[in-house]
Write a protein that holds these residues in place. Structure first.
Motif, PDB file in Angstrom:
ATOM      1  N   UNK A 120      15.384  22.117  37.829  1.00 60.06           N
ATOM      2  CA  UNK A 120      14.727  21.663  36.601  1.00 60.06           C
ATOM      3  C   UNK A 120      13.731  22.710  36.101  1.00 60.06           C
ATOM      4  N   UNK A 121      13.059  23.369  37.030  1.00 58.02           N
ATOM      5  CA  UNK A 121      12.127  24.435  36.663  1.00 58.02           C
ATOM      6  C   UNK A 121      12.850  25.570  35.952  1.00 58.02           C
ATOM      7  N   UNK A 122      14.013  25.959  36.469  1.00 56.24           N
ATOM      8  CA  UNK A 122      14.779  27.053  35.861  1.00 56.24           C
ATOM      9  C   UNK A 122      15.228  26.681  34.454  1.00 56.24           C
ATOM     10  N   UNK A 123      15.713  25.456  34.289  1.00 58.22           N
ATOM     11  CA  UNK A 123      16.129  24.998  32.961  1.00 58.22           C
ATOM     12  C   UNK A 123      14.936  24.934  32.010  1.00 58.22           C
ATOM     13  N   UNK A 124      13.810  24.477  32.510  1.00 62.08           N
ATOM     14  CA  UNK A 124      12.629  24.378  31.659  1.00 62.08           C
ATOM     15  C   UNK A 124      12.104  25.750  31.260  1.00 62.08           C
ATOM     16  N   UNK A 125      12.118  26.698  32.196  1.00 58.34           N
ATOM     17  CA  UNK A 125      11.681  28.056  31.865  1.00 58.34           C
ATOM     18  C   UNK A 125      12.578  28.654  30.783  1.00 58.34           C
ATOM     19  N   UNK A 126      13.898  28.457  30.920  1.00 65.91           N
ATOM     20  CA  UNK A 126      14.831  28.965  29.917  1.00 65.91           C
ATOM     21  C   UNK A 126      14.634  28.266  28.573  1.00 65.91           C
TER      22      UNK A 126
ATOM     23  N   UNK B 102      11.703  31.704  20.843  1.00 66.59           N
ATOM     24  CA  UNK B 102      12.436  32.706  20.077  1.00 66.59           C
ATOM     25  C   UNK B 102      12.704  33.990  20.844  1.00 66.59           C
ATOM     26  N   UNK B 103      12.734  33.918  22.178  1.00 68.02           N
ATOM     27  CA  UNK B 103      12.968  35.104  22.999  1.00 68.02           C
ATOM     28  C   UNK B 103      14.400  35.608  22.826  1.00 68.02           C
ATOM     29  N   UNK B 104      14.602  36.895  23.158  1.00 70.21           N
ATOM     30  CA  UNK B 104      15.945  37.452  23.162  1.00 70.21           C
ATOM     31  C   UNK B 104      16.813  36.684  24.157  1.00 70.21           C
ATOM     32  N   UNK B 105      18.126  36.690  23.911  1.00 69.00           N
ATOM     33  CA  UNK B 105      19.027  35.955  24.798  1.00 69.00           C
ATOM     34  C   UNK B 105      18.949  36.447  26.237  1.00 69.00           C
ATOM     35  N   UNK B 106      18.768  37.758  26.442  1.00 71.00           N
ATOM     36  CA  UNK B 106      18.720  38.237  27.827  1.00 71.00           C
ATOM     37  C   UNK B 106      17.460  37.738  28.535  1.00 71.00           C
ATOM     38  N   UNK B 107      16.382  37.540  27.801  1.00 70.94           N
ATOM     39  CA  UNK B 107      15.169  36.987  28.406  1.00 70.94           C
ATOM     40  C   UNK B 107      15.351  35.499  28.688  1.00 70.94           C
TER      41      UNK B 107
ATOM     42  N   UNK C  56       6.590  31.212  30.240  1.00 67.15           N
ATOM     43  CA  UNK C  56       7.867  30.601  30.602  1.00 67.15           C
ATOM     44  C   UNK C  56       7.936  30.121  32.052  1.00 67.15           C
ATOM     45  N   UNK C  57       7.264  30.809  32.966  1.00 66.60           N
ATOM     46  CA  UNK C  57       7.462  30.538  34.387  1.00 66.60           C
ATOM     47  C   UNK C  57       6.395  29.623  34.986  1.00 66.60           C
TER      48      UNK C  57
END
Length: 205
Positions: free
Chosen positions: A68-74, A81-86, A165-166
């Motif tokens: 859930x943390x990973x999904x929330x950070x993404x 509005x971050x770049x897709x690679x970020x 984000x993290x």
């Protein structure tokens, strides 16, 4: 696509290896290996997605588990509005926990290096020490350890990644997007790889 490859239909008529070490293998031998690796590596997005799903623990001392943390950070990166690679970096930044829990940043960075910019690679590699700003001092470490990287052009990018984000992505009430939302971004990014990075090395580098 499964992780293990079944023999192709024409396997009996394909080149059969006779070598027992790289130094006596021929060009034809290595081309056969490359064909195999191309087929195997096509399933890399599936393996990474499974790795992300494996972070979906039943119990955690965190307010949300690492999946859930990973999904929330993404999601936070996407909404910012971050770049897709970020965005993808935010999604996969903790997958290294599975095999390298005490050095997970470098493992995630190594996994993504063929597919992302130097900036994104640097952020993934160093995000652990930057995250330490928020907890090192509670555990006997130096919260300002990140400052030794001040001369890097990516220092502020990594600080921003961790702060926005993290470190904040543990809110159970945050409207988080599902993994399926990010899957096309991951697949698109992994389709742009440079292949075997050692082939780009030269004696003059």
């Amino acid at each position: 696509m499964p992780d293990t490859l079944h023999a192709p239909d024409d396997a009996e008529h394909r080149h059969k290896p006779t070598w027992t070490s790289f130094e006596n293998a021929t060009r034809e031998d290595f081309l056969a290996v490359m064909d195999y690796e191309d087929a195997y590596n096509a399933a890399l997005p599936d393996r990474i997605l499974e790795a992300i799903k494996s972070l979906d623990e039943a119990w955690t001392p965190y307010p949300v588990n690492r999946y859930q943390h990973s999904l929330q950070a993404a999601t936070r990166a996407y909404e910012d509005g971050a770049d897709e690679e970020i965005i993808v970096a935010a999604l996969v930044h903790d997958t290294g926990d599975i095999l390298s829990p005490y050095n997970h940043g470098e493992l995630a960075a190594a996994m993504m290096k063929p597919y992302v910019s130097e900036r994104c690679y640097w952020i993934l590699k160093h995000h652990c020490v930057f995250q330490g700003y928020y907890y090192n001092h509670h555990l006997g470490g130096d919260r300002n350890a990140r400052d030794k990287y001040r001369d890097s052009p990516f220092w502020e990018d990594c600080r921003y990644f961790c702060h926005e984000y993290d470190q904040c992505a543990f809110d159970p009430d945050y409207p988080t997007k599902p993994l399926e939302f990010f899957e096309p971004m991951l697949r698109k990014l992994l389709s742009k790889g440079e292949g075997h990075m050692e082939l780009n090395e030269t004696a003059e580098d």
